[in-house]
Design a protein around this motif. Structure first.
Motif, short mmCIF file in Angstrom:
data_model
loop_
_atom_site.label_atom_id
_atom_site.label_comp_id
_atom_site.label_asym_id
_atom_site.label_seq_id
_atom_site.Cartn_x
_atom_site.Cartn_y
_atom_site.Cartn_z
N ASP A 136 4.01 -14.42 59.84
CA ASP A 136 4.21 -14.11 61.35
C ASP A 136 3.78 -15.44 62.16
O ASP A 136 2.63 -15.77 62.23
CB ASP A 136 3.38 -12.77 61.89
N PRO A 137 4.86 -16.05 62.76
CA PRO A 137 4.66 -17.30 63.34
C PRO A 137 3.56 -17.07 64.67
O PRO A 137 3.08 -18.20 65.16
CB PRO A 137 5.94 -17.74 63.77
N THR A 138 3.45 -15.95 65.10
CA THR A 138 2.34 -15.78 66.37
C THR A 138 0.75 -15.68 65.68
O THR A 138 -0.04 -15.66 66.80
CB THR A 138 2.63 -14.55 66.94
N PRO A 140 -2.61 -16.60 64.58
CA PRO A 140 -3.43 -17.92 65.22
C PRO A 140 -3.54 -19.16 64.39
O PRO A 140 -3.83 -20.01 64.71
CB PRO A 140 -4.70 -17.55 65.66
N TYR A 142 -1.28 -19.46 62.03
CA TYR A 142 -0.04 -19.86 61.04
C TYR A 142 0.14 -21.36 60.63
O TYR A 142 0.56 -21.30 59.48
CB TYR A 142 0.97 -19.56 62.14
#
Length: 248
Positions: A136-138, A140, A142
């Motif tokens: 998930d690119p969101t 923290p 990533y």
């Protein structure tokens, strides 16, 4: 000094500054001779204590009767919190090994990388690609997970241009700096590596430019010196200047 010292690092331009912190372990006994320090799988610090009144330097006789040839100690330093329980990553499914790269403990991440080295590198490369796409690119951390994944690819020499480009465009300059280093390592297997390095030569962060200088020195073409000169121009420091001289 009969002690186990420790230090922290802070940013200092393109490099780092060392700051000595409180000593971990110290003794007034002359026999205390710490010769190695490691962090174990339980999170504790292990100190190998040679425990000898005499060291093996030239001014001490090997036949000195006070030389201790029979004793040694290992000190274990731990916190009050429960110790960690390391997983058996050598026998774990590949997906579980990759998930271990997200561990907050560096020991676990290191063991995950070791476990990947005994598997088929092509299969691991495909699994890393799928694992990165599933992140998930969101999150923290990533970009840190991408860094860990790229480190695995570099270790296995599995070239992943797409993953490399992602880190070259990361918000974190540490990630961009590491990716720039890998460009130099993979330059003979990348398309137009010098075009990639030109971007790093103009980066706002000095550590990215330093890594670009070093990476450009791996590409034995005349244009490389222009890239290094561009990266060294402007706000340089002693680390960048040294890297530039060595690269030239």
């Amino acid at each position: 000094g009969n002690r186990v010292k420790r230090f922290s690092l802070t940013d200092d331009g393109s490099g780092f500054a060392l700051n000595w912190e409180e000593t971990i372990l110290q003794s007034s006994h002359r026999n205390f001779r710490p010769v190695d320090v490691k962090v174990g799988p339980d999170g504790a610090i292990y100190v190998v204590d040679w425990y000898n009144p005499i060291t093996c330097h030239q001014d001490d006789s090997y036949r000195d009767p006070t030389r201790d040839k029979a004793h040694g100690r290992i000190w274990r330093i731990s916190r009050a919190e429960p110790s960690t329980r390391p997983a058996d990553l050598l026998r774990a499914p590949l997906g579980e090994v990759l998930d271990a790269l997200m561990s907050p403990e560096s020991w676990t991440r290191y063991q995950a990388k070791r476990a990947l080295t005994v598997r088929d590198p092509i299969r691991v490369g495909r699994a890393i690609d799928s694992w990165v796409r599933s992140l998930d690119p969101t999150l923290p951390d990533y970009e840190h997970y991408l860094y860990e994944a790229l480190g695995c690819c570099a270790m296995l020499e599995v070239v992943q241009p797409g993953l490399l480009r992602r880190l070259l465009e990361a918000r974190d300059p540490q990630a961009r700096a590491y990716a720039s280093r890998i460009v130099g390592r993979w330059h003979d297997r990348l398309e137009k590596p010098l075009e990639i390095l030109w971007r790093g030569a103009r980066d706002d962060h000095p550590r990215v430019r330093l890594e670009t200088i070093v990476a450009a020195s791996d590409v034995h073409q005349a244009e490389s010196i222009a890239i290094s000169a561009q990266a060294a121009d402007g706000a340089g420091d002693r680390f960048i200047n040294f890297a530039f001289r060595q690269s030239v």
